[in-house]
Design a protein around this motif. Structure first.
Motif, PDB file in Angstrom:
ATOM      1  N   ARG A 258       6.724  -5.800  -6.906  1.00 31.33           N
ATOM      2  CA  ARG A 258       6.790  -5.396  -5.353  1.00 31.33           C
ATOM      3  C   ARG A 258       6.443  -3.830  -5.026  1.00 31.33           C
ATOM      4  O   ARG A 258       5.693  -3.366  -4.242  1.00 31.33           O
ATOM      5  N   ALA A 259       7.567  -3.414  -5.904  1.00 36.15           N
ATOM      6  CA  ALA A 259       7.897  -1.935  -5.769  1.00 36.15           C
ATOM      7  C   ALA A 259       6.544  -1.063  -6.290  1.00 36.15           C
ATOM      8  O   ALA A 259       6.228  -0.211  -5.581  1.00 36.15           O
ATOM      9  N   THR A 260       5.918  -1.641  -7.367  1.00 34.94           N
ATOM     10  CA  THR A 260       4.601  -0.905  -7.649  1.00 34.94           C
ATOM     11  C   THR A 260       3.609  -1.086  -6.775  1.00 34.94           C
ATOM     12  O   THR A 260       2.793  -0.049  -6.347  1.00 34.94           O
ATOM     13  N   ILE A 261       3.377  -2.121  -6.213  1.00 30.93           N
ATOM     14  CA  ILE A 261       2.306  -2.473  -5.250  1.00 30.93           C
ATOM     15  C   ILE A 261       2.331  -1.614  -3.974  1.00 30.93           C
ATOM     16  O   ILE A 261       1.510  -0.963  -3.468  1.00 30.93           O
ATOM     17  N   GLU A 262       3.869  -1.523  -3.375  1.00 34.65           N
ATOM     18  CA  GLU A 262       3.978  -0.783  -2.339  1.00 34.65           C
ATOM     19  C   GLU A 262       3.840   0.709  -2.571  1.00 34.65           C
ATOM     20  O   GLU A 262       3.340   1.410  -1.504  1.00 34.65           O
ATOM     21  N   ASP A 263       4.343   1.266  -3.704  1.00 27.18           N
ATOM     22  CA  ASP A 263       3.995   2.631  -4.029  1.00 27.18           C
ATOM     23  C   ASP A 263       2.257   2.983  -4.032  1.00 27.18           C
ATOM     24  O   ASP A 263       1.909   4.019  -3.617  1.00 27.18           O
ATOM     25  N   ARG A 267      -2.786   5.019  -1.808  1.00 23.19           N
ATOM     26  CA  ARG A 267      -4.198   5.650  -2.237  1.00 23.19           C
ATOM     27  C   ARG A 267      -5.118   4.188  -2.496  1.00 23.19           C
ATOM     28  O   ARG A 267      -6.120   4.406  -3.143  1.00 23.19           O
ATOM     29  N   ALA A 268      -4.920   3.245  -1.743  1.00 21.41           N
ATOM     30  CA  ALA A 268      -5.538   2.271  -1.788  1.00 21.41           C
ATOM     31  C   ALA A 268      -6.625   1.883  -0.909  1.00 21.41           C
ATOM     32  O   ALA A 268      -5.843   1.527   0.435  1.00 21.41           O
ATOM     33  N   ASP A 269      -7.804   1.477  -0.629  1.00 16.91           N
ATOM     34  CA  ASP A 269      -8.633   0.662   0.100  1.00 16.91           C
ATOM     35  C   ASP A 269      -8.851  -0.741  -0.166  1.00 16.91           C
ATOM     36  O   ASP A 269      -9.006  -1.613   0.528  1.00 16.91           O
ATOM     37  N   ILE A 270      -8.583  -1.024  -1.733  1.00 12.32           N
ATOM     38  CA  ILE A 270      -8.591  -2.262  -1.842  1.00 12.32           C
ATOM     39  C   ILE A 270      -7.826  -2.251  -3.105  1.00 12.32           C
ATOM     40  O   ILE A 270      -7.743  -1.497  -4.064  1.00 12.32           O
ATOM     41  N   LEU A 271      -7.013  -3.488  -3.398  1.00 11.71           N
ATOM     42  CA  LEU A 271      -5.986  -3.481  -4.607  1.00 11.71           C
ATOM     43  C   LEU A 271      -6.438  -4.550  -5.414  1.00 11.71           C
ATOM     44  O   LEU A 271      -6.494  -5.737  -4.977  1.00 11.71           O
ATOM     45  N   VAL A 272      -6.422  -4.408  -6.582  1.00 10.48           N
ATOM     46  CA  VAL A 272      -6.975  -5.660  -7.475  1.00 10.48           C
ATOM     47  C   VAL A 272      -5.699  -5.946  -8.485  1.00 10.48           C
ATOM     48  O   VAL A 272      -5.350  -4.925  -9.144  1.00 10.48           O
ATOM     49  N   ALA A 288       6.091 -12.024  -5.681  1.00 12.31           N
ATOM     50  CA  ALA A 288       6.171 -10.611  -5.412  1.00 12.31           C
ATOM     51  C   ALA A 288       5.401 -10.316  -3.931  1.00 12.31           C
ATOM     52  O   ALA A 288       5.786  -9.834  -2.961  1.00 12.31           O
ATOM     53  N   LEU A 289       4.057 -10.876  -4.125  1.00 16.13           N
ATOM     54  CA  LEU A 289       3.367 -10.659  -2.713  1.00 16.13           C
ATOM     55  C   LEU A 289       3.917 -11.372  -1.573  1.00 16.13           C
ATOM     56  O   LEU A 289       3.452 -11.131  -0.323  1.00 16.13           O
ATOM     57  N   SER A 290       4.521 -12.498  -1.746  1.00 17.61           N
ATOM     58  CA  SER A 290       5.238 -13.107  -0.657  1.00 17.61           C
ATOM     59  C   SER A 290       5.958 -12.222   0.400  1.00 17.61           C
ATOM     60  O   SER A 290       6.272 -12.779   1.445  1.00 17.61           O
ATOM     61  N   SER A 291       6.795 -11.134  -0.176  1.00 19.18           N
ATOM     62  CA  SER A 291       7.499 -10.569   0.726  1.00 19.18           C
ATOM     63  C   SER A 291       7.054  -9.041   0.747  1.00 19.18           C
ATOM     64  O   SER A 291       7.919  -8.110   1.107  1.00 19.18           O
ATOM     65  N   VAL A 292       6.102  -8.644   0.275  1.00 19.39           N
ATOM     66  CA  VAL A 292       5.401  -7.087   0.653  1.00 19.39           C
ATOM     67  C   VAL A 292       5.304  -7.253   1.953  1.00 19.39           C
ATOM     68  O   VAL A 292       4.724  -8.037   2.720  1.00 19.39           O
ATOM     69  N   GLY A 293       5.655  -6.147   2.592  1.00 12.16           N
ATOM     70  CA  GLY A 293       5.524  -5.652   4.069  1.00 12.16           C
ATOM     71  C   GLY A 293       4.187  -6.004   4.519  1.00 12.16           C
ATOM     72  O   GLY A 293       3.128  -5.584   4.032  1.00 12.16           O
ATOM     73  N   GLU A 294       4.053  -6.807   5.684  1.00 14.10           N
ATOM     74  CA  GLU A 294       2.959  -7.364   6.363  1.00 14.10           C
ATOM     75  C   GLU A 294       3.149  -6.564   7.725  1.00 14.10           C
ATOM     76  O   GLU A 294       3.762  -6.202   8.173  1.00 14.10           O
ATOM     77  N   ARG A 295       1.709  -6.348   8.284  1.00 15.51           N
ATOM     78  CA  ARG A 295       1.618  -6.040   9.862  1.00 15.51           C
ATOM     79  C   ARG A 295       2.185  -7.028  10.601  1.00 15.51           C
ATOM     80  O   ARG A 295       1.735  -8.473  10.452  1.00 15.51           O
ATOM     81  N   PRO A 296       2.991  -6.423  11.418  1.00 16.23           N
ATOM     82  CA  PRO A 296       3.524  -7.696  12.587  1.00 16.23           C
ATOM     83  C   PRO A 296       2.278  -8.192  13.321  1.00 16.23           C
ATOM     84  O   PRO A 296       1.268  -7.499  13.559  1.00 16.23           O
ATOM     85  N   ALA A 297       2.474  -9.385  13.676  1.00 20.90           N
ATOM     86  CA  ALA A 297       1.351 -10.214  14.530  1.00 20.90           C
ATOM     87  C   ALA A 297       0.756  -9.578  15.721  1.00 20.90           C
ATOM     88  O   ALA A 297      -0.348  -9.286  15.794  1.00 20.90           O
TER      89      ALA A 297
END
Length: 445
Positions: A258-263, A267-272, A288-297
């Motif tokens: 989760r920390a790596t993805i958020e970091d 620099r990502a337009d798309i992440l794989v 990990a992805l279930s709790s990565v910060g998401e844009r509010p509705a």
């Protein structure tokens, strides 16, 4: 994971409906290579901008060398030099009857001259000569610099590149949608364009997951394998036209991932990601992805600016590559594609889903690999699971119109993948394909 089984086409359509081309920006030519033009580029100046010589030689009048031969050369007075970058002869003088001007390749044709005689057709301007030589004029003018003997006649405009013979003002230089390669960059520079408006190359971040992964060059310990996926997919992203960043493999720890993805989101337009998407105790990508910060509705608007927040993990009716994930993460709604971890599964999934997404971000109209029909070159019938679309590695022979499978169906066979230049597609309703059966083939190279 939902109990729904998605088709390959449904999953791809979902991705392409959500991914939007990147916003255009103005880039200087060196940074614009590989980008897609968003507007037509018109020519503002003639190319070449003036009549110029295509040879090193002598600028002459045609009548002065008419009938010239080895036995009876035309003898002309050399009145000066015209170098590339010069503006004709010194003091703006013209080439008069009986005169010639030494001229270099690319130099402007001086006034009065009608053609260029290659230096190989002359004595090189050594002066002197037989008494029988034809002399067009006997009196050398002030400023003359010797003589030249011309051994062949020339026609008007011989060895002269005409002004505007390449392009003229108002011509279309490059059409919107053009991918800027070396030749296109060269043309833009030649017509004086220092920058162009393009869609930038997408930035793709690739990371593998798995505590069993070691980096090439390290010594393997018990139970470890080398991380090949991140290298292969980073190379594939660059091949698709992206700027790609490879992240070293992340261990099976949800918090670290989760920390790596958020970091990496900055620099990502798309992440794989690869690995951790199937049903298993250590499939940490989903966790990990279930709790990565998401844009509010309230910030997602009408949904037209990217995929909906969160990542959906799916089962697809395909082999290899059944488990897949797609969605958006982080405050900027960055698209994320989660691919399976087996090397062949991840590569096939990249070709089918990630490459078209990258090409869509670039703003290209045709985002897919070319496809052809070819006869199966096999000794025994191929089997394929009912209800699944199978993708086999193959080698395509364009001359024979055939395709031959390489390697077995196992999703771990990397060596066979390296020998393949195509994917053989066996549809969901085909459980057996006899030798010679026409098959759809996706060309990888």
């Amino acid at each position: 994971m939902s109990g729904t089984i998605w088709s390959v086409d449904e999953h791809l359509d979902d991705i392409l409906a959500a991914v939007r081309p990147l916003e255009p920006i103005e880039l200087q030519l060196p940074e614009a290579q590989g980008c897609v033009l968003v507007e037509d580029v018109m020519v503002a100046v003639s190319l070449p901008p003036f009549d110029n010589s295509s040879m090193d030689g002598y600028a002459v009048r045609v009548s002065d060398v008419e009938g010239a031969s080895e036995e009876f050369p035309a003898v002309l007075t050399v009145v000066g030099d015209v170098a590339a970058g010069a503006d004709g002869l010194a003091d703006g003088r013209s080439v008069a009857p009986g005169e010639a001007a030494r001229i270099m390749t690319g130099a402007p044709l001086p006034a009065g001259a009608e053609a260029v005689v290659p230096v190989e057709w002359t004595d090189g301007g050594t002066g002197g000569g037989p008494a029988t030589a034809m002399r067009a004029h006997s009196d050398a003018p002030e400023g003359a610099s010797g003589e030249v003997r011309v051994h062949r006649p020339v026609k008007a405009r011989a060895h002269v590149r005409a002004k505007g013979s390449d392009v003229r003002p108002g011509d279309l230089a490059l059409r919107a949608g053009t991918v800027l390669g070396p030749a296109q960059i060269g043309l833009l520079a030649a017509i004086g364009r220092p920058s162009v408006k393009v869609r930038p190359r997408p930035r793709v971040v690739v990371l593998s997951t798995g505590s069993e992964l070691a980096q090439p060059g390290e010594e393997l310990s018990g139970g470890q394998i080398y991380d090949s996926n991140s290298f292969a997919l980073t190379a594939a992203a660059r091949d698709a036209g992206a700027i790609a960043y490879r992240v070293p493999a992340v261990a099976d720890d949800a918090e670290s991932l989760r920390a790596t993805i958020e970091d990496q989101l900055i620099r990502a337009d798309i992440l794989v990601t690869t690995g951790g998407v199937s049903v298993g105790a250590y499939d940490v990508v989903k966790e990990a992805l279930s709790s990565v910060g998401e844009r509010p509705a309230q910030e997602t608007g009408d949904g037209d600016d990217g995929p909906a927040g969160g990542v959906d993990f799916r089962r697809l009716a395909m082999q290899p590559g059944k488990p897949q994930g797609f969605g958006a993460i982080g405050p900027d709604h960055t698209p994320l594609l989660a691919l399976p971890g087996n090397p062949v599964s991840s590569y096939v999934s990249f070709e089918l889903f990630v490459r078209p997404a990258i090409r869509t971000l670039m703003g290209l109209e045709d985002v897919h690999r070319p496809r052809v029909r070819a006869a199966l070159d096999v000794q025994e019938p191929l089997s394929s699971p009912s209800g699944k679309r199978q993708f086999l590695r193959g080698r395509y022979d364009a001359e024979a119109g055939t395709v031959t499978p390489v390697g077995g169906p196992g999703s771990h066979l990397v060596a066979a993948l390296a020998q393949a230049d195509a994917l053989i597609v066996l549809p969901e309703d085909m459980t057996s394909a006899a030798p010679g059966t026409p098959a759809e083939v996706i060309l990888l190279r």
